[in-house]
Write a protein that holds these residues in place. Structure first.
Motif, PDB file in Angstrom:
ATOM      1  N   GLU A 238       0.836  -1.201   0.000  1.00  0.00           N
ATOM      2  CA  GLU A 238       0.000   0.000   0.000  1.00  0.00           C
ATOM      3  C   GLU A 238       0.870   1.250   0.000  1.00  0.00           C
ATOM      4  O   GLU A 238       0.578   2.229  -0.711  1.00  0.00           O
ATOM      5  N   ALA A 239       1.941   1.249   0.798  1.00  0.00           N
ATOM      6  CA  ALA A 239       2.854   2.392   0.823  1.00  0.00           C
ATOM      7  C   ALA A 239       3.460   2.625  -0.549  1.00  0.00           C
ATOM      8  O   ALA A 239       3.567   3.770  -1.021  1.00  0.00           O
ATOM      9  N   LEU A 240       3.848   1.535  -1.222  1.00  0.00           N
ATOM     10  CA  LEU A 240       4.442   1.645  -2.549  1.00  0.00           C
ATOM     11  C   LEU A 240       3.423   2.143  -3.563  1.00  0.00           C
ATOM     12  O   LEU A 240       3.724   3.008  -4.395  1.00  0.00           O
ATOM     13  N   PHE A 241       2.211   1.638  -3.501  1.00  0.00           N
ATOM     14  CA  PHE A 241       1.159   2.025  -4.445  1.00  0.00           C
ATOM     15  C   PHE A 241       0.720   3.470  -4.216  1.00  0.00           C
ATOM     16  O   PHE A 241       0.631   4.261  -5.166  1.00  0.00           O
ATOM     17  N   ALA A 242       0.460   3.819  -2.960  1.00  0.00           N
ATOM     18  CA  ALA A 242      -0.025   5.164  -2.650  1.00  0.00           C
ATOM     19  C   ALA A 242       1.018   6.225  -2.960  1.00  0.00           C
ATOM     20  O   ALA A 242       0.676   7.358  -3.305  1.00  0.00           O
ATOM     21  N   THR A 243       2.294   5.852  -2.869  1.00  0.00           N
ATOM     22  CA  THR A 243       3.365   6.811  -3.150  1.00  0.00           C
ATOM     23  C   THR A 243       3.759   6.786  -4.625  1.00  0.00           C
ATOM     24  O   THR A 243       3.730   7.808  -5.310  1.00  0.00           O
ATOM     25  N   GLY A 244       4.149   5.611  -5.115  1.00  0.00           N
ATOM     26  CA  GLY A 244       4.688   5.508  -6.472  1.00  0.00           C
ATOM     27  C   GLY A 244       3.669   5.710  -7.565  1.00  0.00           C
ATOM     28  O   GLY A 244       4.015   6.180  -8.660  1.00  0.00           O
ATOM     29  N   ILE A 245       2.406   5.357  -7.315  1.00  0.00           N
ATOM     30  CA  ILE A 245       1.367   5.496  -8.335  1.00  0.00           C
ATOM     31  C   ILE A 245       0.552   6.773  -8.133  1.00  0.00           C
ATOM     32  O   ILE A 245       0.444   7.602  -9.043  1.00  0.00           O
ATOM     33  N   VAL A 246      -0.021   6.960  -6.936  1.00  0.00           N
ATOM     34  CA  VAL A 246      -0.950   8.069  -6.710  1.00  0.00           C
ATOM     35  C   VAL A 246      -0.219   9.386  -6.451  1.00  0.00           C
ATOM     36  O   VAL A 246      -0.379  10.361  -7.194  1.00  0.00           O
ATOM     37  N   LEU A 293       5.335  -4.514 -11.203  1.00  0.00           N
ATOM     38  CA  LEU A 293       4.937  -5.291 -10.022  1.00  0.00           C
ATOM     39  C   LEU A 293       3.422  -5.356  -9.898  1.00  0.00           C
ATOM     40  O   LEU A 293       2.841  -6.449  -9.734  1.00  0.00           O
ATOM     41  N   PHE A 294       2.752  -4.212  -9.965  1.00  0.00           N
ATOM     42  CA  PHE A 294       1.299  -4.214  -9.769  1.00  0.00           C
ATOM     43  C   PHE A 294       0.572  -4.802 -10.969  1.00  0.00           C
ATOM     44  O   PHE A 294      -0.534  -5.334 -10.822  1.00  0.00           O
ATOM     45  N   LEU A 295       1.193  -4.768 -12.128  1.00  0.00           N
ATOM     46  CA  LEU A 295       0.596  -5.425 -13.284  1.00  0.00           C
ATOM     47  C   LEU A 295       0.560  -6.938 -13.072  1.00  0.00           C
ATOM     48  O   LEU A 295      -0.428  -7.603 -13.403  1.00  0.00           O
ATOM     49  N   LEU A 296       1.619  -7.498 -12.519  1.00  0.00           N
ATOM     50  CA  LEU A 296       1.630  -8.923 -12.205  1.00  0.00           C
ATOM     51  C   LEU A 296       0.555  -9.280 -11.186  1.00  0.00           C
ATOM     52  O   LEU A 296      -0.095 -10.327 -11.279  1.00  0.00           O
ATOM     53  N   VAL A 310      -8.735  -4.683  -3.720  1.00  0.00           N
ATOM     54  CA  VAL A 310      -7.949  -4.026  -2.675  1.00  0.00           C
ATOM     55  C   VAL A 310      -7.335  -2.728  -3.196  1.00  0.00           C
ATOM     56  O   VAL A 310      -7.361  -1.688  -2.521  1.00  0.00           O
ATOM     57  N   LEU A 311      -6.793  -2.768  -4.404  1.00  0.00           N
ATOM     58  CA  LEU A 311      -6.196  -1.565  -4.984  1.00  0.00           C
ATOM     59  C   LEU A 311      -7.247  -0.484  -5.200  1.00  0.00           C
ATOM     60  O   LEU A 311      -6.953   0.714  -5.066  1.00  0.00           O
ATOM     61  N   GLU A 313      -9.783   0.035  -3.235  1.00  0.00           N
ATOM     62  CA  GLU A 313      -9.967   0.633  -1.908  1.00  0.00           C
ATOM     63  C   GLU A 313      -8.839   1.607  -1.598  1.00  0.00           C
ATOM     64  O   GLU A 313      -9.072   2.675  -1.011  1.00  0.00           O
ATOM     65  N   TRP A 314      -7.616   1.262  -1.991  1.00  0.00           N
ATOM     66  CA  TRP A 314      -6.478   2.162  -1.746  1.00  0.00           C
ATOM     67  C   TRP A 314      -6.603   3.432  -2.575  1.00  0.00           C
ATOM     68  O   TRP A 314      -6.242   4.520  -2.109  1.00  0.00           O
ATOM     69  N   LEU A 315      -7.105   3.308  -3.801  1.00  0.00           N
ATOM     70  CA  LEU A 315      -7.313   4.495  -4.621  1.00  0.00           C
ATOM     71  C   LEU A 315      -8.331   5.430  -3.969  1.00  0.00           C
ATOM     72  O   LEU A 315      -8.137   6.653  -3.920  1.00  0.00           O
ATOM     73  N   ASP A 316      -9.419   4.867  -3.463  1.00  0.00           N
ATOM     74  CA  ASP A 316     -10.440   5.679  -2.792  1.00  0.00           C
ATOM     75  C   ASP A 316      -9.877   6.377  -1.558  1.00  0.00           C
ATOM     76  O   ASP A 316     -10.321   7.465  -1.199  1.00  0.00           O
ATOM     77  N   ARG A 317      -8.893   5.750  -0.931  1.00  0.00           N
ATOM     78  CA  ARG A 317      -8.307   6.312   0.287  1.00  0.00           C
ATOM     79  C   ARG A 317      -7.297   7.411  -0.009  1.00  0.00           C
ATOM     80  O   ARG A 317      -7.258   8.438   0.666  1.00  0.00           O
ATOM     81  N   TRP A 318      -6.485   7.221  -1.054  1.00  0.00           N
ATOM     82  CA  TRP A 318      -5.339   8.115  -1.252  1.00  0.00           C
ATOM     83  C   TRP A 318      -5.524   9.179  -2.321  1.00  0.00           C
ATOM     84  O   TRP A 318      -4.863  10.228  -2.260  1.00  0.00           O
ATOM     85  N   ILE A 319      -6.380   8.964  -3.293  1.00  0.00           N
ATOM     86  CA  ILE A 319      -6.562   9.994  -4.323  1.00  0.00           C
ATOM     87  C   ILE A 319      -7.076  11.307  -3.734  1.00  0.00           C
ATOM     88  O   ILE A 319      -6.570  12.387  -4.085  1.00  0.00           O
ATOM     89  N   PRO A 320      -8.068  11.291  -2.827  1.00  0.00           N
ATOM     90  CA  PRO A 320      -8.492  12.572  -2.238  1.00  0.00           C
ATOM     91  C   PRO A 320      -7.367  13.275  -1.492  1.00  0.00           C
ATOM     92  O   PRO A 320      -7.273  14.517  -1.534  1.00  0.00           O
ATOM     93  N   VAL A 321      -6.490  12.535  -0.822  1.00  0.00           N
ATOM     94  CA  VAL A 321      -5.382  13.137  -0.077  1.00  0.00           C
ATOM     95  C   VAL A 321      -4.411  13.825  -1.024  1.00  0.00           C
ATOM     96  O   VAL A 321      -3.998  14.974  -0.802  1.00  0.00           O
TER      97      VAL A 321
END
Length: 371
Positions: A238-246, A293-296, A310-311, A313-321
């Motif tokens: 989640e840390a990697l996704f919320a930082t590296g993607i969002v 990584l996330f594509l796999l 799950v991803l 849910e993470w988008l809903d959490r971090w995109i507004p931030v």
């Protein structure tokens, strides 16, 4: 007179006879005993690369080779690298390969090249007295905003990526995240040294104001909040996704690429883009492994559907931030004397970049991204 013993008079010599206990090298037979490939893994291509040879399975795994579990563990928890350190699941975490092929030699070589490039550019700028031509408004912009960005880069490198690189279940993933860590820390250091150079350039540059801006300026507090919230995430993926993607798409590229790289030259500054451009190139390389990584994970035959959920849910959490952090930066678009792009256009470009990335990852675009 001494007499020599006849050959027949010598004592009979004896030699120990070999006893085979099946402990000697080569005694044990296993499925690949007759293989002449000299590899214990399947390379991605016909032949293994140096990156694969020195990185693959350096970190052991009970599911593959350790027959008695992890060789070490924690006092009050499971041993090694528990798979429940992330909510995502994979049928084979070892499938991941870093498309950049990063290993020890490439890390030192690439970063050394970047440092030499920056040092040469700064030395040339001093000789040419390039900073003397900066408009006062641009001096204020760089001292406040580029200095504040240094804190964001350092915080992510030290407290997000450095923590995440310990927790992933394979050395291939950990290695890629570790390189991401070093990119962030090196870039933050580059910005700090640049700040010192400008403080001594005689243009009235305040090299200490960046701390006040980062801690108190309302424009930067949502970015600071975003970074600090990322440091609290325990799930490494989640840390990697919320930082590296969002975050990197909505805030990182917005500031570095859509603002600094667009307007620096128009304000007589040809030095800052050469420095910030190295941070952008780092991001391109880091995004490459993150996307792989996330594509796999989203296309995993066994767990793909659950991972996409799950991803989401993470988008809903971090995109507004991150969107709030991006929008609150709007006032700094009006600070430079010469402007090449509006904030609206910059934010639109950043959002379109994230939309394209989510489409590549087979993820549904959250409604917050279009509001």
């Amino acid at each position: 007179m001494t007499t020599q013993a006849k050959p027949d008079d010598r004592a009979e010599r004896s030699f120990p006879k070999p006893e085979f206990t099946d402990a000697e090298a080569g005694a044990l037979e296993f499925p690949s005993s007759d293989s002449r490939s000299f590899n214990y893994f399947t390379p991605r291509r016909m032949r293994a690369t140096t990156y694969e040879d020195v990185t693959y399975d350096v970190q052991p795994d009970p599911e593959r080779y350790l027959t008695q579990g992890w060789i070490y563990g924690f006092a009050k928890g499971p041993g090694g690298y528990p798979l429940d350190w992330t909510s995502l699941r994979s049928s084979d975490w070892h499938r991941f390969r870093d498309p950049n092929g990063e290993w020890e030699q490439t890390i030192y070589r690439n970063n050394a090249n970047v440092v030499r490039q920056i040092q040469q550019n700064l030395a040339d700028a001093k000789l040419a007295e390039a900073y003397a031509a900066w408009p006062p408004a641009w001096v204020r912009f760089v001292e406040r905003n580029l200095g504040a960005w240094m804190h964001a880069e350092h915080g992510l490198g030290m407290h997000v990526f450095m923590a995440a690189q310990r927790s992933a279940p394979t050395n291939m993933i950990n290695n890629a995240i570790a390189v991401n860590t070093m990119h962030k820390l090196r870039f933050a250091q580059d910005l700090a040294l640049y700040n010192l150079d400008l403080s001594e350039s005689g243009i009235g540059f305040d090299g200490s104001v960046h701390r006040e801006v980062w801690q108190e300026d309302p424009v930067w507090q949502s970015v600071r909040r975003n970074v600090e919230l990322l440091t609290t995430v325990e799930d490494w993926a989640e840390a990697l996704f919320a930082t590296g993607i969002v975050y990197e798409s909505l805030v990182g590229e917005l500031f570095r690429s859509q603002l600094v790289m667009q307007i620096a030259a128009r304000n007589g500054d040809y030095v800052t883009p050469s420095l910030v451009g190295t941070g952008e190139q780092d991001h391109v390389r880091d995004l490459s492994y993150t996307r792989e990584l996330f594509l796999l994970l989203v296309r995993d035959e066994q767990h793909g559907a659950r991972n996409r959920e799950v991803l989401g849910e993470w988008l809903d959490r971090w995109i507004p931030v991150s969107l709030r952090a991006a929008r609150d930066l709007q006032p700094i678009w009006s600070q430079p004397q010469e402007k090449a792009i509006s904030f609206t256009d910059s934010l639109t470009a950043a959002r379109d970049g994230l939309r394209s990335l989510l489409a590549d990852l087979d993820l549904t675009e959250p409604k917050e991204l279009s509001q």
